[in-house]
Design an enzyme around this catalytic site. Structure first.
Site, PDB file in Angstrom:
ATOM      1  N   CYS A  82      -0.613   9.929   5.669  1.00 24.29           N
ATOM      2  CA  CYS A  82      -0.224   9.831   4.249  1.00 24.29           C
ATOM      3  C   CYS A  82      -1.286  10.378   3.291  1.00 24.29           C
ATOM      4  O   CYS A  82      -0.976  11.150   2.381  1.00 24.29           O
ATOM      5  CB  CYS A  82       0.088   8.380   3.890  1.00 24.29           C
ATOM      6  SG  CYS A  82      -1.146   7.192   4.462  1.00 24.29           S
ATOM      7  N   HIS A 108      -1.106   5.819  -3.134  1.00 23.81           N
ATOM      8  CA  HIS A 108      -2.499   6.133  -2.814  1.00 23.81           C
ATOM      9  C   HIS A 108      -3.070   7.004  -3.928  1.00 23.81           C
ATOM     10  O   HIS A 108      -2.417   7.942  -4.392  1.00 23.81           O
ATOM     11  CB  HIS A 108      -2.585   6.948  -1.516  1.00 23.81           C
ATOM     12  CG  HIS A 108      -2.317   6.168  -0.265  1.00 23.81           C
ATOM     13  ND1 HIS A 108      -2.086   4.812  -0.239  1.00 23.81           N
ATOM     14  CD2 HIS A 108      -2.271   6.583   1.036  1.00 23.81           C
ATOM     15  CE1 HIS A 108      -1.897   4.415   1.017  1.00 23.81           C
ATOM     16  NE2 HIS A 108      -1.991   5.468   1.806  1.00 23.81           N
TER      17      HIS A 108
END
Lengths: 343, 343
Positions: free
Chosen positions: B131, B244
């Site tokens: 990710c 994130h």
């Protein structure tokens, strides 16, 4: 008034840092003859705790400093700009936690573990550096002395307590409301801080950096006494109450191995090395909270350059990043017999 | 079974990423003839939502893939290691979200905005990258094409959803207990994640880096198709649910101005530039949550080197960082008529 048992003023005594200054003065047994809390007229008359007793906060006035030897200021830039010179004129040495005097060439900017000798040329006002800068230079100075640091790339993870009491309350309040499915209305920060990261600390400057980022660039050079160190910073507010964390990447002139870095830092003042990855031991904000040391771990060779090291540096931003460093400056002034305003 | 309307298996359909894969397949109107959720025997029989209806989760078995054209896997490394080859053998193309196949030279590691052409040599298993790597390469590839990136220094601020449902519950639970003055007992993470930063994601390797950090180093080179890019990473878990954030510092061969970077990124696929510091506009995790794009802001020239740029890169780690990227690979396979296992 005595050089050995100074009379101490704490200016901004009702704020997050001011309260911690009182706490640190007590804990470190600073040999004060008397400690007097000051604040603006709004907070004057309120009580603050010191050594188990309650002290009444006095209103800060132009003539407040007569008879005082040392004043620890944490009351914002404009208060410092106005009152620090008045204190110095009255013969009271100021350690100022605002950014007002930090880059003034007439004021030393001091971290006692790094550049205590700069205290020798003070003229009455000594600046306490920015919180995120203090913990970084404590960790980097011993490495700079051995291997000369050429460049620093730092990204910060900063706690809300750095903004003050109202920011602590804002994070608390937002968390409670969000966990109860209620809307929030940010006031202290421009956006939601709970469960979010804000890539803005202080205001933006023309170059696209924030003031906080440029403090890290400029204050680092002044404290380390080396304008050739190149620094770039990204400063970020995270939903943590106490303790700033920093991801610090350095490039040195001389090669340092991980083991050398560990040994150098382990024997340096004010640093605790917490670096046993195999045992999941590394510095964390929740552990640093309430501590006076700077914690360093995640020490790794950066193989993307010839002489690179990555570090994870954590400290309590209100203590070593502010109150403790200010009190340590007071201690160092006493030790060096410099607690007087030169005429 | 038809190349135009493939039969799709979602393996690990009850996990955080699996559920989002179903959601993204529906939202993007992936032209599936049928979508079938699979999971381990423990979750088989439970229900998951798809296009407003409830689908019954089937138990994953060795012969599950007969008749399927595409399988999106998000069920952990060991499941992928065992079942992905079985699927491919059955003629079903696998897009695998675990790390099991990413560095296998026989498996393309693909971000559709970056290296879609690598799909042409797939042999039945295509790996979906980590990710934190996905969002970084989406932001950096357009700059690499213009100015060649020599070095990347990245520090991450990663959400707990990257660890899965149980980590989301752990952060929630810790916050509630701490706000009520109760003790907490970390289970998913080694230490408290609420109001803390953990400088550890995944396990530690012999070189002192975590597996997550080395994924960013190695996967970046493979996806960008350039082993000469030097990368160093510090990956950190922060108390954020979704999204994130990354502080990315790059050094390029050719000089780029801030304005050039903004223009290049604004016209690049999958990127939204949010960069008006004077209006306090920059990417944030809470805004990226639920979105498919990669958000880039805080674009600044890094004056500590000749050709340096700092960026702040944010994306929803469960969507673009996992589910969306996997579905986009499926779309790209369809478009290129590559949704078949070469014999």
């Amino acid at each position: 008034m005595s050089a050995k048992n100074p009379k101490v003023a704490v200016v901004g005594a009702t704020g997050a840092v001011g309260r911690e200054m009182l706490e640190v003065l007590a804990q470190r047994e600073f040999p004060a003859a008397e400690v007097v809390p000051f604040a603006s007229s709004r907070s004057a008359g309120s009580k603050v705790e010191f050594k188990g007793a309650e002290l009444t906060v006095r209103e800060l006035k132009e003539d407040s400093f007569a008879g005082f030897d040392l004043a620890l200021f944490s009351a914002g830039g404009s208060t410092s700009e106005k009152f620090a010179p008045l204190a110095a004129k009255a013969g009271c040495v100021v350690v100022d936690n605002s950014s007002a005097w930090r880059m003034d060439p007439k004021c030393p900017l001091v971290v006692p573990e790094v550049n205590p000798n700069d205290l020798s040329w003070h003229k009455g006002i000594i600046a306490n550096p920015n919180c995120s800068t203090i913990q970084m230079v404590v960790a980097l100075k011993p490495l700079h002395d051995v291997a000369r640091i050429k460049r620093i790339v730092v990204s910060t993870y900063q706690a809300v307590s750095g903004t003050g009491q109202k920011a602590i309350a804002e994070l608390e309040g937002q968390v409670v409301r969000l966990m109860n499915g209620k809307e929030i209305e940010p006031k202290v920060y421009p956006y939601q801080i709970a469960f979010n990261c804000l890539p803005q600390i202080d205001v933006f400057l023309d170059n696209g950096y924030t003031k906080e980022e440029m403090k890290m660039v400029n204050e680092t050079k002044k404290i380390m006494g080396d304008d050739s160190i190149r620094v770039t910073a990204t400063t970020v507010r995270v939903p943590v109450f106490y303790g700033h964390s920093e991801s610090v990447n350095i490039e040195t002139e001389k090669k340092l191995t991980v083991e050398e870095v560990r040994q150098i830092l382990a024997s340096a003042p004010g640093i605790i090395v917490e670096d046993f990855p195999e045992k999941k031991i590394y510095p964390m904000a929740v552990n640093a909270a309430g501590q006076d040391d700077v914690f360093v771990g995640r020490i790794r060779e950066d193989e993307s350059i010839e002489n690179g090291i990555n570090l994870w540096v954590v400290a309590d931003n209100i203590r070593k990043g502010a109150a403790t460093n200010a009190v340590q400056i007071g201690e160092e002034l006493l030790r060096r017999n410099l607690l007087r305003v030169p005429s």
